[in-house]
Scaffold this motif. Sequence first.
Motif, short mmCIF file in Angstrom:
data_model
loop_
_atom_site.label_atom_id
_atom_site.label_comp_id
_atom_site.label_asym_id
_atom_site.label_seq_id
_atom_site.Cartn_x
_atom_site.Cartn_y
_atom_site.Cartn_z
N GLU A 86 0.82 -1.24 -0.18
CA GLU A 86 -0.01 0.05 0.01
C GLU A 86 0.86 1.31 0.03
OE1 GLU A 86 -3.33 2.27 2.79
OE2 GLU A 86 -3.41 -0.03 2.81
N ARG A 87 0.71 2.15 -0.98
CA ARG A 87 1.58 3.29 -1.13
C ARG A 87 0.69 4.46 -1.20
NH1 ARG A 87 4.85 -0.68 -4.08
NH2 ARG A 87 6.72 -0.79 -3.38
N ARG A 88 1.29 5.51 -0.74
CA ARG A 88 0.33 6.87 -0.62
C ARG A 88 1.05 8.01 -0.76
NH1 ARG A 88 -4.40 7.42 3.41
NH2 ARG A 88 -4.71 9.91 3.57
N THR A 89 0.47 9.18 -1.20
CA THR A 89 1.04 10.36 -1.37
C THR A 89 -0.17 11.32 -1.34
OG1 THR A 89 2.14 11.93 -2.72
CG2 THR A 89 0.71 10.49 -4.07
N ASP A 90 0.12 12.39 -0.78
CA ASP A 90 -0.63 13.69 -0.52
C ASP A 90 -0.69 14.72 -1.74
OD1 ASP A 90 -1.46 12.25 1.80
OD2 ASP A 90 -0.06 13.70 2.93
N GLU A 91 0.29 14.36 -2.49
CA GLU A 91 0.53 15.30 -3.86
C GLU A 91 -0.26 14.88 -5.07
OE1 GLU A 91 4.31 16.11 -4.75
OE2 GLU A 91 5.14 16.28 -2.80
N VAL A 92 -1.67 15.41 -4.97
CA VAL A 92 -2.66 14.81 -5.98
C VAL A 92 -2.86 15.85 -6.85
CG1 VAL A 92 -3.73 13.66 -3.98
CG2 VAL A 92 -4.48 15.70 -4.48
N ASP A 93 -2.58 16.80 -6.83
CA ASP A 93 -3.19 17.98 -7.64
C ASP A 93 -2.92 17.58 -9.64
OD1 ASP A 93 -3.95 19.50 -5.81
OD2 ASP A 93 -2.36 20.95 -6.15
N GLY A 94 -1.66 16.98 -9.89
CA GLY A 94 -1.25 16.77 -11.03
C GLY A 94 -2.21 15.66 -11.53
N LEU A 95 -2.40 14.76 -10.80
CA LEU A 95 -3.17 13.24 -11.12
C LEU A 95 -4.46 13.71 -11.42
CD1 LEU A 95 -3.11 10.37 -11.57
CD2 LEU A 95 -3.42 10.03 -9.40
N VAL A 96 -5.31 14.47 -10.13
CA VAL A 96 -6.51 14.97 -10.39
C VAL A 96 -6.90 15.36 -11.65
CG1 VAL A 96 -8.35 16.02 -9.25
CG2 VAL A 96 -6.90 14.69 -7.81
N ALA A 97 -5.97 16.53 -11.92
CA ALA A 97 -6.20 17.30 -13.27
C ALA A 97 -6.21 16.44 -14.48
CB ALA A 97 -5.15 18.32 -13.38
N SER A 98 -5.35 15.53 -14.53
CA SER A 98 -5.32 14.41 -15.70
C SER A 98 -6.34 13.58 -15.56
CB SER A 98 -4.10 13.67 -15.57
OG SER A 98 -4.27 12.60 -14.57
N LEU A 99 -7.19 13.15 -14.62
CA LEU A 99 -8.26 12.44 -14.37
C LEU A 99 -9.55 12.91 -14.73
CD1 LEU A 99 -7.64 10.53 -11.07
CD2 LEU A 99 -7.24 9.40 -13.48
N ARG A 100 -9.59 14.39 -15.01
CA ARG A 100 -10.71 15.07 -15.32
C ARG A 100 -10.81 15.47 -16.83
NH1 ARG A 100 -13.39 16.15 -10.50
NH2 ARG A 100 -12.36 16.64 -8.50
N LEU A 101 -9.79 14.83 -17.62
CA LEU A 101 -9.59 14.90 -18.87
C LEU A 101 -10.69 14.04 -19.48
CD1 LEU A 101 -5.99 15.30 -19.43
CD2 LEU A 101 -7.35 17.07 -19.68
N PRO A 102 -11.24 14.52 -20.67
CA PRO A 102 -12.09 13.37 -21.30
C PRO A 102 -11.43 12.19 -22.10
CG PRO A 102 -11.96 15.55 -22.73
CD PRO A 102 -11.19 15.82 -21.38
N ASP A 103 -12.09 11.52 -22.49
CA ASP A 103 -11.49 10.32 -23.33
C ASP A 103 -11.22 11.06 -24.64
OD1 ASP A 103 -11.78 8.40 -21.66
OD2 ASP A 103 -13.66 7.67 -22.23
N GLU A 104 -10.13 10.32 -25.54
CA GLU A 104 -9.89 11.05 -26.73
C GLU A 104 -10.97 10.29 -28.02
OE1 GLU A 104 -5.49 10.07 -27.25
OE2 GLU A 104 -5.07 12.14 -26.19
N PRO A 105 -11.17 10.86 -28.93
CA PRO A 105 -12.07 10.08 -29.87
C PRO A 105 -11.46 8.83 -30.30
CG PRO A 105 -11.61 12.45 -30.36
CD PRO A 105 -10.82 12.27 -29.46
N PHE A 106 -12.26 7.91 -30.17
CA PHE A 106 -11.62 6.38 -30.49
C PHE A 106 -11.27 6.25 -31.91
CE2 PHE A 106 -12.14 1.92 -30.83
CZ PHE A 106 -11.18 1.55 -29.94
N GLY A 107 -10.08 5.57 -32.15
CA GLY A 107 -9.89 4.91 -33.52
C GLY A 107 -9.43 5.67 -34.59
N ALA A 108 -8.99 6.84 -34.35
CA ALA A 108 -8.17 7.81 -35.36
C ALA A 108 -6.79 7.40 -35.51
CB ALA A 108 -8.65 9.14 -35.00
N GLY A 109 -6.50 6.89 -36.46
CA GLY A 109 -4.96 6.50 -36.87
C GLY A 109 -4.76 5.04 -36.23
N ALA A 110 -3.55 4.58 -36.41
CA ALA A 110 -2.80 3.40 -36.01
C ALA A 110 -2.52 3.34 -34.72
CB ALA A 110 -1.56 3.08 -37.15
N CYS A 111 -2.76 1.90 -34.14
CA CYS A 111 -2.75 1.69 -32.87
C CYS A 111 -1.52 0.45 -32.46
CB CYS A 111 -3.85 1.47 -32.19
SG CYS A 111 -4.90 2.82 -31.97
#
Length: 312
Positions: A86-111
């Motif tokens: 179990e690992r923990r941190t109190d520095e959450v701002d960067g991760l929280v900001a990334s989690l609030r991003l939307p999904d990118e449009p699916f399927g455009a280009g090679a994967c």
Amino acid sequence: MALAGCAPTQKDLADGVAAGNPGGQGRWTSCAEVAPEMTTAGFMVTAKDAGGLPPLDDGFSPVAVVICGQETQQRPDGGQDRVLTERRTDEVDGLVASLRLPDEPFGAGACTMELPGAPWLALIDAGGRWTRPGMPLDRCGKLRSEVKEALDALPMTTVSTRTVAELVSAEAAAAGCSQGWKDMIAVETTMNPDAPRRALPEPLPAGRQIRLCVYELSKNDPGTGNFVHGTVLPPERQTAIGQALRQAGPVAVCTEQSRRFALLWPTSGEDPQTYVELDGCHRIMVVGGVRSPGGPVMAQGDAALAELIERR
């Protein structure tokens, strides 16, 4: 992220909801209690599963991130354990900001074809309540690069560890044996019942140290043996076993199930590998070596050979 239904509200998170909800189970306690599946499922979930969790509620204000994981830990006695961390941190701002991003449009280009996972992650608010947030995905159905970068940047501190399984015993490590091994005679005779019965290749090559590992078949996994005992053979014992193997005759017709088998193998890891059933049909199988380029060769052992191998 899947947006079926409404995102959980702050009240949902406080009161708790039905079993299987990714959060809202009350106040955070520990990975061992909140994520019991981590003891067997491993420390990663698929990106698809992580993206399918409900998105982070705008009303939920995280102050900590907890990641539940697993790792292999070496013991002082040479054994290895699977450990829940179990690992923990109190520095959450960067991760929280990334989690609030939307999904990118699916399927455009090679994967690309690899299937990267995502950590088992929980966010905790100032009141101790927790949730597992959905993670936004890119056009290939994998975690967005911003999320991966934010995860990599987290300054995590290990707050607890718990042993959940022994992977290698001290005895197996001291003998140089794997903790588990497939019953290769059973595999070969099932897949290739007409394995060659010609004279055995030299099973214990002269001038090489031979490691002996004895296994007993698992009741939970009948095709796999669990380590019982093992050693590097002293010269006198190696000579006696080698002579018995060279005297083995053509394999007899037999369908009796063996429960114990031995693997004899040069300590260098080179071929040949010699398998011996220690009960049941007492068959011998040699894999590799100059006289078996076409595959495994079978022969017939007996109880006397098994006794030589089992003697400690």
